[in-house]
Design a protein around this motif. Structure first.
Motif, PDB file in Angstrom:
ATOM      1  N   VAL A  57       0.841  -1.208   0.000  1.00  0.00           N
ATOM      2  CA  VAL A  57       0.000   0.000   0.000  1.00  0.00           C
ATOM      3  C   VAL A  57       0.867   1.246   0.000  1.00  0.00           C
ATOM      4  O   VAL A  57       0.598   2.191  -0.750  1.00  0.00           O
ATOM      5  CB  VAL A  57      -0.961  -0.025   1.218  1.00  0.00           C
ATOM      6  N   ARG A  58       1.908   1.268   0.800  1.00  0.00           N
ATOM      7  CA  ARG A  58       2.794   2.438   0.818  1.00  0.00           C
ATOM      8  C   ARG A  58       3.511   2.610  -0.523  1.00  0.00           C
ATOM      9  O   ARG A  58       3.710   3.736  -0.987  1.00  0.00           O
ATOM     10  CB  ARG A  58       3.812   2.321   1.937  1.00  0.00           C
ATOM     11  N   LYS A  59       3.878   1.493  -1.146  1.00  0.00           N
ATOM     12  CA  LYS A  59       4.560   1.554  -2.434  1.00  0.00           C
ATOM     13  C   LYS A  59       3.641   2.175  -3.494  1.00  0.00           C
ATOM     14  O   LYS A  59       4.058   3.033  -4.264  1.00  0.00           O
ATOM     15  CB  LYS A  59       4.966   0.137  -2.842  1.00  0.00           C
ATOM     16  N   PHE A  60       2.371   1.739  -3.520  1.00  0.00           N
ATOM     17  CA  PHE A  60       1.433   2.287  -4.499  1.00  0.00           C
ATOM     18  C   PHE A  60       1.049   3.722  -4.172  1.00  0.00           C
ATOM     19  O   PHE A  60       0.819   4.518  -5.073  1.00  0.00           O
ATOM     20  CB  PHE A  60       0.184   1.411  -4.604  1.00  0.00           C
ATOM     21  N   SER A  63       3.979   5.865  -5.358  1.00  0.00           N
ATOM     22  CA  SER A  63       4.096   5.893  -6.818  1.00  0.00           C
ATOM     23  C   SER A  63       2.939   6.666  -7.435  1.00  0.00           C
ATOM     24  O   SER A  63       3.113   7.353  -8.440  1.00  0.00           O
ATOM     25  CB  SER A  63       4.167   4.485  -7.382  1.00  0.00           C
ATOM     26  N   SER A  64       1.751   6.612  -6.860  1.00  0.00           N
ATOM     27  CA  SER A  64       0.612   7.351  -7.424  1.00  0.00           C
ATOM     28  C   SER A  64       0.757   8.848  -7.145  1.00  0.00           C
ATOM     29  O   SER A  64       0.367   9.671  -7.969  1.00  0.00           O
ATOM     30  CB  SER A  64      -0.706   6.822  -6.860  1.00  0.00           C
ATOM     31  N   SER A  65       1.323   9.222  -6.005  1.00  0.00           N
ATOM     32  CA  SER A  65       1.500  10.645  -5.737  1.00  0.00           C
ATOM     33  C   SER A  65       2.612  11.224  -6.609  1.00  0.00           C
ATOM     34  O   SER A  65       2.542  12.382  -6.984  1.00  0.00           O
ATOM     35  CB  SER A  65       1.804  10.877  -4.252  1.00  0.00           C
ATOM     36  N   SER A  66       3.626  10.442  -6.950  1.00  0.00           N
ATOM     37  CA  SER A  66       4.690  10.950  -7.812  1.00  0.00           C
ATOM     38  C   SER A  66       4.197  11.109  -9.244  1.00  0.00           C
ATOM     39  O   SER A  66       4.683  11.962  -9.974  1.00  0.00           O
ATOM     40  CB  SER A  66       5.906  10.021  -7.757  1.00  0.00           C
ATOM     41  N   ARG A  67       3.225  10.308  -9.679  1.00  0.00           N
ATOM     42  CA  ARG A  67       2.657  10.456 -11.020  1.00  0.00           C
ATOM     43  C   ARG A  67       1.831  11.718 -11.122  1.00  0.00           C
ATOM     44  O   ARG A  67       1.776  12.356 -12.164  1.00  0.00           O
ATOM     45  CB  ARG A  67       1.791   9.235 -11.364  1.00  0.00           C
ATOM     46  N   SER A  68       1.141  12.077 -10.061  1.00  0.00           N
ATOM     47  CA  SER A  68       0.290  13.268 -10.121  1.00  0.00           C
ATOM     48  C   SER A  68       1.121  14.550 -10.116  1.00  0.00           C
ATOM     49  O   SER A  68       0.643  15.607 -10.477  1.00  0.00           O
ATOM     50  CB  SER A  68      -0.685  13.273  -8.961  1.00  0.00           C
ATOM     51  N   ASP A  69       2.372  14.444  -9.680  1.00  0.00           N
ATOM     52  CA  ASP A  69       3.249  15.625  -9.689  1.00  0.00           C
ATOM     53  C   ASP A  69       3.639  16.009 -11.120  1.00  0.00           C
ATOM     54  O   ASP A  69       4.026  17.136 -11.365  1.00  0.00           O
ATOM     55  CB  ASP A  69       4.521  15.375  -8.857  1.00  0.00           C
TER      56      ASP A  69
END
Length: 70
Positions: A57-60, A63-69
């Motif tokens: 869960v922490r990995k996803f 990774s999802s917050s870095s994509r939104s950046d």
């Protein structure tokens, strides 16, 4: 109880009585030890699965917050 063993030789108290106790209660002792080991193993598997879930869960989430950046 102490008076009962007072006239007995040392090997009755320290060898014969424990051997008889193991013979009589041996199945119960092994059952209890097996149950405790089983519970500890299941607890270890539970902790490993929860830790894996938290890791995934922490990995996803990172990774999802870095994509939104982008």
């Amino acid at each position: 109880m102490r008076e009962v063993f007072a006239g007995m030789p040392w090997w009755v108290k320290w060898v014969a009585v424990p051997v008889i106790a193991l013979f009589v209660f041996g199945g119960l002792i092994t059952s209890v030890i097996g149950f405790v080991i089983g519970v500890l193993f299941k607890l270890l598997v539970f902790v490993a699965l929860v830790a894996g879930l938290i890791f995934v869960v922490r990995k996803f989430m990172t990774s999802s917050s870095s994509r939104s950046d982008w």
